[in-house]
Write a protein that holds these residues in place. Structure first.
Motif, PDB file in Angstrom:
ATOM      1  N   ASP A  53      11.012  11.555 -11.813  1.00  0.00           N
ATOM      2  CA  ASP A  53      10.117  11.709 -10.665  1.00  0.00           C
ATOM      3  C   ASP A  53       9.001  10.671 -10.714  1.00  0.00           C
ATOM      4  N   GLY A  54       8.770  10.011  -9.582  1.00  0.00           N
ATOM      5  CA  GLY A  54       7.705   9.030  -9.475  1.00  0.00           C
ATOM      6  C   GLY A  54       8.091   7.619  -9.877  1.00  0.00           C
ATOM      7  N   TRP A  55       9.248   7.439 -10.501  1.00  0.00           N
ATOM      8  CA  TRP A  55       9.679   6.103 -10.918  1.00  0.00           C
ATOM      9  C   TRP A  55      10.271   5.355  -9.732  1.00  0.00           C
ATOM     10  N   GLY A  56      10.322   4.019  -9.830  1.00  0.00           N
ATOM     11  CA  GLY A  56      10.879   3.173  -8.789  1.00  0.00           C
ATOM     12  C   GLY A  56      12.155   2.479  -9.249  1.00  0.00           C
ATOM     13  N   CYS A  57      12.737   1.731  -8.336  1.00  0.00           N
ATOM     14  CA  CYS A  57      13.945   0.954  -8.610  1.00  0.00           C
ATOM     15  C   CYS A  57      13.549  -0.501  -8.859  1.00  0.00           C
ATOM     16  N   GLN A  58      14.221  -1.164  -9.791  1.00  0.00           N
ATOM     17  CA  GLN A  58      13.880  -2.547 -10.081  1.00  0.00           C
ATOM     18  C   GLN A  58      15.126  -3.433 -10.124  1.00  0.00           C
ATOM     19  N   ASP A  59      14.918  -4.671  -9.725  1.00  0.00           N
ATOM     20  CA  ASP A  59      15.869  -5.767  -9.896  1.00  0.00           C
ATOM     21  C   ASP A  59      15.165  -6.803 -10.758  1.00  0.00           C
ATOM     22  N   THR A  60      15.812  -7.284 -11.785  1.00  0.00           N
ATOM     23  CA  THR A  60      15.305  -8.395 -12.577  1.00  0.00           C
ATOM     24  C   THR A  60      16.459  -9.360 -12.784  1.00  0.00           C
ATOM     25  N   LEU A  61      16.248 -10.616 -12.429  1.00  0.00           N
ATOM     26  CA  LEU A  61      17.280 -11.643 -12.529  1.00  0.00           C
ATOM     27  C   LEU A  61      16.663 -12.869 -13.183  1.00  0.00           C
ATOM     28  N   LEU A  62      17.345 -13.418 -14.175  1.00  0.00           N
ATOM     29  CA  LEU A  62      16.899 -14.624 -14.850  1.00  0.00           C
ATOM     30  C   LEU A  62      18.035 -15.633 -14.826  1.00  0.00           C
ATOM     31  N   LEU A  63      17.743 -16.843 -14.371  1.00  0.00           N
ATOM     32  CA  LEU A  63      18.714 -17.936 -14.375  1.00  0.00           C
ATOM     33  C   LEU A  63      18.177 -19.057 -15.253  1.00  0.00           C
ATOM     34  N   ILE A  64      19.003 -19.496 -16.184  1.00  0.00           N
ATOM     35  CA  ILE A  64      18.661 -20.621 -17.050  1.00  0.00           C
ATOM     36  C   ILE A  64      19.738 -21.684 -16.836  1.00  0.00           C
ATOM     37  N   LYS A  65      19.332 -22.799 -16.248  1.00  0.00           N
ATOM     38  CA  LYS A  65      20.283 -23.873 -15.946  1.00  0.00           C
ATOM     39  C   LYS A  65      20.064 -24.998 -16.946  1.00  0.00           C
ATOM     40  N   ASN A  66      21.139 -25.371 -17.631  1.00  0.00           N
ATOM     41  CA  ASN A  66      21.100 -26.462 -18.593  1.00  0.00           C
ATOM     42  C   ASN A  66      22.265 -27.381 -18.268  1.00  0.00           C
ATOM     43  N   GLY A  67      21.973 -28.474 -17.585  1.00  0.00           N
ATOM     44  CA  GLY A  67      23.037 -29.397 -17.180  1.00  0.00           C
ATOM     45  C   GLY A  67      24.028 -28.700 -16.270  1.00  0.00           C
ATOM     46  N   PRO A  68      25.314 -28.719 -16.626  1.00  0.00           N
ATOM     47  CA  PRO A  68      26.334 -28.153 -15.742  1.00  0.00           C
ATOM     48  C   PRO A  68      26.540 -26.644 -15.892  1.00  0.00           C
ATOM     49  N   GLN A  69      25.783 -25.976 -16.773  1.00  0.00           N
ATOM     50  CA  GLN A  69      25.992 -24.544 -16.987  1.00  0.00           C
ATOM     51  C   GLN A  69      24.756 -23.735 -16.623  1.00  0.00           C
ATOM     52  N   VAL A  70      25.012 -22.480 -16.223  1.00  0.00           N
ATOM     53  CA  VAL A  70      23.947 -21.564 -15.842  1.00  0.00           C
ATOM     54  C   VAL A  70      24.157 -20.239 -16.569  1.00  0.00           C
ATOM     55  N   LYS A  71      23.120 -19.797 -17.267  1.00  0.00           N
ATOM     56  CA  LYS A  71      23.120 -18.481 -17.908  1.00  0.00           C
ATOM     57  C   LYS A  71      22.449 -17.518 -16.936  1.00  0.00           C
ATOM     58  N   LEU A  72      23.103 -16.401 -16.659  1.00  0.00           N
ATOM     59  CA  LEU A  72      22.590 -15.394 -15.743  1.00  0.00           C
ATOM     60  C   LEU A  72      22.371 -14.103 -16.516  1.00  0.00           C
ATOM     61  N   VAL A  73      21.180 -13.521 -16.379  1.00  0.00           N
ATOM     62  CA  VAL A  73      20.875 -12.216 -16.962  1.00  0.00           C
ATOM     63  C   VAL A  73      20.335 -11.355 -15.825  1.00  0.00           C
ATOM     64  N   LEU A  74      21.007 -10.240 -15.555  1.00  0.00           N
ATOM     65  CA  LEU A  74      20.654  -9.340 -14.452  1.00  0.00           C
ATOM     66  C   LEU A  74      20.464  -7.941 -15.007  1.00  0.00           C
ATOM     67  N   ASN A  75      19.401  -7.268 -14.541  1.00  0.00           N
ATOM     68  CA  ASN A  75      19.154  -5.899 -14.938  1.00  0.00           C
ATOM     69  C   ASN A  75      18.709  -5.130 -13.708  1.00  0.00           C
ATOM     70  N   LYS A  76      19.340  -3.980 -13.465  1.00  0.00           N
ATOM     71  CA  LYS A  76      18.996  -3.104 -12.343  1.00  0.00           C
ATOM     72  C   LYS A  76      18.880  -1.684 -12.868  1.00  0.00           C
ATOM     73  N   GLY A  77      17.898  -0.958 -12.377  1.00  0.00           N
ATOM     74  CA  GLY A  77      17.757   0.425 -12.794  1.00  0.00           C
ATOM     75  C   GLY A  77      16.403   0.980 -12.420  1.00  0.00           C
ATOM     76  N   CYS A  78      15.991   2.018 -13.141  1.00  0.00           N
ATOM     77  CA  CYS A  78      14.724   2.709 -12.882  1.00  0.00           C
ATOM     78  C   CYS A  78      13.612   2.110 -13.730  1.00  0.00           C
ATOM     79  N   THR A  79      12.383   2.207 -13.212  1.00  0.00           N
ATOM     80  CA  THR A  79      11.225   1.701 -13.942  1.00  0.00           C
ATOM     81  C   THR A  79       9.970   2.480 -13.554  1.00  0.00           C
ATOM     82  N   PRO A  80       9.040   2.637 -14.493  1.00  0.00           N
ATOM     83  CA  PRO A  80       7.753   3.247 -14.156  1.00  0.00           C
ATOM     84  C   PRO A  80       6.762   2.222 -13.603  1.00  0.00           C
ATOM     85  N   GLU A  81       7.120   0.935 -13.608  1.00  0.00           N
ATOM     86  CA  GLU A  81       6.221  -0.128 -13.149  1.00  0.00           C
ATOM     87  C   GLU A  81       5.850   0.054 -11.682  1.00  0.00           C
ATOM     88  N   ALA A  82       4.704  -0.499 -11.300  1.00  0.00           N
ATOM     89  CA  ALA A  82       4.214  -0.414  -9.919  1.00  0.00           C
ATOM     90  C   ALA A  82       5.086  -1.230  -8.972  1.00  0.00           C
TER      91      ALA A  82
END
Length: 130
Positions: A53-82
């Motif tokens: 109760d009172g928590w929100g939904c969050q999307d967090t996405l991080l892209l790290i591009k190094n030359g021809p490759q891209v590292k993707l880190v994605l997190n979705k879920g609940c959070t107490p953050e504002a």
């Protein structure tokens, strides 16, 4: 008893206090390495999570591009953050390495953490050398 109904005791009487309805959010964690030529990246989230109760939904996405490759880190879920509007932050830009993140926290409706493709994050990455 309904989880949205809390009891407060005052002078021996039970007084109903309305609570905040729990949200349902998209839920997943993705970590992947792709060729930059195959971007943008699209994902389909089928899992869901009921928040406290009172928590929100969050999307967090991080892209790290190094030359021809891209590292993707994605997190979705609940959070107490504002809550905060979607924002893209360039942490490091070229010439050989670029790092960009996307964050969004919402409480306006169920499944509001619904980003499903890398733009506008991908579009904000500057070109890098090989």
């Amino acid at each position: 008893m309904s989880p949205a109904l809390l009891l407060a005791l005052q002078d021996g009487f039970a007084l109903p206090i309305s609570g905040v309805q729990a949200l349902t959010c998209q839920f997943t964690t993705v970590e992947d390495v792709n060729n930059a030529a195959d971007m943008p990246y699209l994902w389909d989230v089928k899992d869901q999570q009921v928040c406290e109760d009172g928590w929100g939904c969050q999307d967090t996405l991080l892209l790290i591009k190094n030359g021809p490759q891209v590292k993707l880190v994605l997190n979705k879920g609940c959070t107490p953050e504002a809550d905060h509007k979607a924002r893209v932050t360039q942490h490091r830009t070229g010439p050989s390495l670029s790092i960009v993140s996307y964050t969004h926290v919402c409480r306006n409706e169920d499944l509001c953490n619904n980003v499903s493709i890398t733009p506008p994050v991908w579009d904000s990455l500057p070109p890098t050398g090989a």
